[in-house]
Scaffold this motif. Structure first.
Motif, PDB file in Angstrom:
ATOM      1  N   ILE A 154      -5.295  -2.641   4.131  1.00 38.80           N
ATOM      2  CA  ILE A 154      -6.259  -2.648   3.029  1.00 38.80           C
ATOM      3  C   ILE A 154      -6.604  -1.215   2.616  1.00 38.80           C
ATOM      4  O   ILE A 154      -6.741  -0.903   1.426  1.00 38.80           O
ATOM      5  CB  ILE A 154      -7.529  -3.415   3.443  1.00 38.80           C
ATOM      6  CG1 ILE A 154      -7.204  -4.901   3.631  1.00 38.80           C
ATOM      7  CG2 ILE A 154      -8.637  -3.249   2.402  1.00 38.80           C
ATOM      8  CD1 ILE A 154      -8.344  -5.707   4.230  1.00 38.80           C
ATOM      9  N   THR A 155      -6.735  -0.330   3.614  1.00 43.29           N
ATOM     10  CA  THR A 155      -7.052   1.068   3.325  1.00 43.29           C
ATOM     11  C   THR A 155      -5.947   1.724   2.500  1.00 43.29           C
ATOM     12  O   THR A 155      -6.222   2.427   1.516  1.00 43.29           O
ATOM     13  CB  THR A 155      -7.255   1.849   4.628  1.00 43.29           C
ATOM     14  OG1 THR A 155      -8.326   1.245   5.374  1.00 43.29           O
ATOM     15  CG2 THR A 155      -7.590   3.300   4.344  1.00 43.29           C
ATOM     16  N   SER A 193      -4.742  -4.981   9.664  1.00 46.09           N
ATOM     17  CA  SER A 193      -5.283  -5.468   8.395  1.00 46.09           C
ATOM     18  C   SER A 193      -6.154  -4.402   7.729  1.00 46.09           C
ATOM     19  O   SER A 193      -6.047  -4.164   6.524  1.00 46.09           O
ATOM     20  CB  SER A 193      -6.111  -6.738   8.624  1.00 46.09           C
ATOM     21  OG  SER A 193      -5.312  -7.758   9.203  1.00 46.09           O
ATOM     22  N   VAL A 194      -7.001  -3.752   8.526  1.00 45.31           N
ATOM     23  CA  VAL A 194      -7.852  -2.687   7.981  1.00 45.31           C
ATOM     24  C   VAL A 194      -6.993  -1.548   7.438  1.00 45.31           C
ATOM     25  O   VAL A 194      -7.237  -1.014   6.349  1.00 45.31           O
ATOM     26  CB  VAL A 194      -8.826  -2.165   9.054  1.00 45.31           C
ATOM     27  CG1 VAL A 194      -9.552  -0.920   8.565  1.00 45.31           C
ATOM     28  CG2 VAL A 194      -9.831  -3.238   9.423  1.00 45.31           C
ATOM     29  N   VAL A 244      -3.720   0.256   0.557  1.00 44.49           N
ATOM     30  CA  VAL A 244      -3.734  -0.310  -0.798  1.00 44.49           C
ATOM     31  C   VAL A 244      -4.851   0.325  -1.624  1.00 44.49           C
ATOM     32  O   VAL A 244      -4.651   0.695  -2.789  1.00 44.49           O
ATOM     33  CB  VAL A 244      -3.895  -1.846  -0.745  1.00 44.49           C
ATOM     34  CG1 VAL A 244      -4.122  -2.403  -2.145  1.00 44.49           C
ATOM     35  CG2 VAL A 244      -2.674  -2.494  -0.120  1.00 44.49           C
ATOM     36  N   GLY A 245      -6.033   0.470  -0.996  1.00 44.65           N
ATOM     37  CA  GLY A 245      -7.153   1.096  -1.701  1.00 44.65           C
ATOM     38  C   GLY A 245      -6.864   2.536  -2.088  1.00 44.65           C
ATOM     39  O   GLY A 245      -7.191   2.967  -3.198  1.00 44.65           O
ATOM     40  N   GLY A 283       0.806  -1.208   0.000  1.00 41.00           N
ATOM     41  CA  GLY A 283       0.000   0.000   0.000  1.00 41.00           C
ATOM     42  C   GLY A 283       0.840   1.259   0.000  1.00 41.00           C
ATOM     43  O   GLY A 283       0.564   2.221  -0.736  1.00 41.00           O
TER      44      GLY A 283
END
Length: 235
Positions: free
Chosen positions: A160-161, A156-157, A163-164, A4
């Motif tokens: 993912i954030t 993990s959140v 990367v998004g 990310g």
């Protein structure tokens, strides 16, 4: 976090150089030349409409638009460049505020250091050490397991954030490049009564994608600032 952070760093760098992109430069020049030819056709249509007394395309209704469009089209890249540069300056400001002073860290490294994802490993070691030492599960063991769970969840959140966000910034680069290439055509549509709404749609999309990077980096800066402040208070 590494993936990310890499995407965020890459996308911010790409978006900062979008005006110098060969694709944007070449595409805009081609679209501008085609649009200038369209203006010549528009002048002929206006002359015929005036002769045939068709008010929708008459000179009185469209001449001032024609003059504005002829000027704006040839300077459109410089005009919107002011907005894009201002957006990039704000983005760089929030990025610099997220990095500690006198540090050579990248933005992704600063994010990783602030959220400290490697504490997940330390929490797991502490939990295992307590179980091995006591030989049973006590309150302290459950406290560490709770810490392990929440650290894993929020890490993990966060990953993912990030990367998004990196993916969205890359999409922003592609979308804005397409908008810049089609900009002269969008201005030409403003001259046509039934196609004028496409010019408004172009502006809405342009403004949305232009303000996206500073908005995202502002909230990332707030997240880093909050995380560091809470970490200092807990020490």
């Amino acid at each position: 976090f590494q993936v990310g952070g890499f995407l965020v760093d890459l996308a911010i760098g790409l978006n900062g150089m979008i005006l110098e992109s060969p694709i944007v430069q070449t595409g805009w020049f081609v679209a501008r030349d085609i649009t200038n030819l369209g203006l010549v056709i528009a002048i002929i249509v206006m002359a015929l409409a005036t002769i045939l007394r068709i008010e929708s395309y008459g000179i009185k209704q469209t001449l001032w638009k024609l003059v504005v469009i002829a000027i704006v089209i040839n300077f459109s890249l410089a005009i919107v460049g002011v907005f894009i540069d201002f957006s990039h300056v704000l983005t760089e400001y929030f990025v610099s505020k997220s990095i500690p002073a006198n540090s050579t860290q990248s933005f992704s490294s600063a994010l990783g250091a602030a959220f400290n994802p490697h504490r997940l490993i330390q929490a797991a070691k502490n939990s295992q050490a307590l179980i091995d030492t006591s030989g049973s599960w006590d309150n302290r063991t459950f406290d560490f397991l709770g810490q392990l769970f929440f650290t894993a969840f929020f890490t993990s959140v966060g990953a993912i954030t990030f990367v998004g966000i990196g993916v969205m910034l890359i999409i922003r680069y592609i979308a804005l490049a397409i908008l810049l290439v089609l900009m002269p055509v969008a201005w030409l549509m403003w001259l046509m009564p039934k196609l004028g709404s496409y010019t408004e749609d172009w502006w809405k999309s342009f403004i949305k994608w232009t303000i996206f990077p500073p908005a995202v980096t502002f909230f990332l800066y707030l997240a880093v600032f909050t995380t560091l402040t809470l970490g200092q208070n807990n020490q």
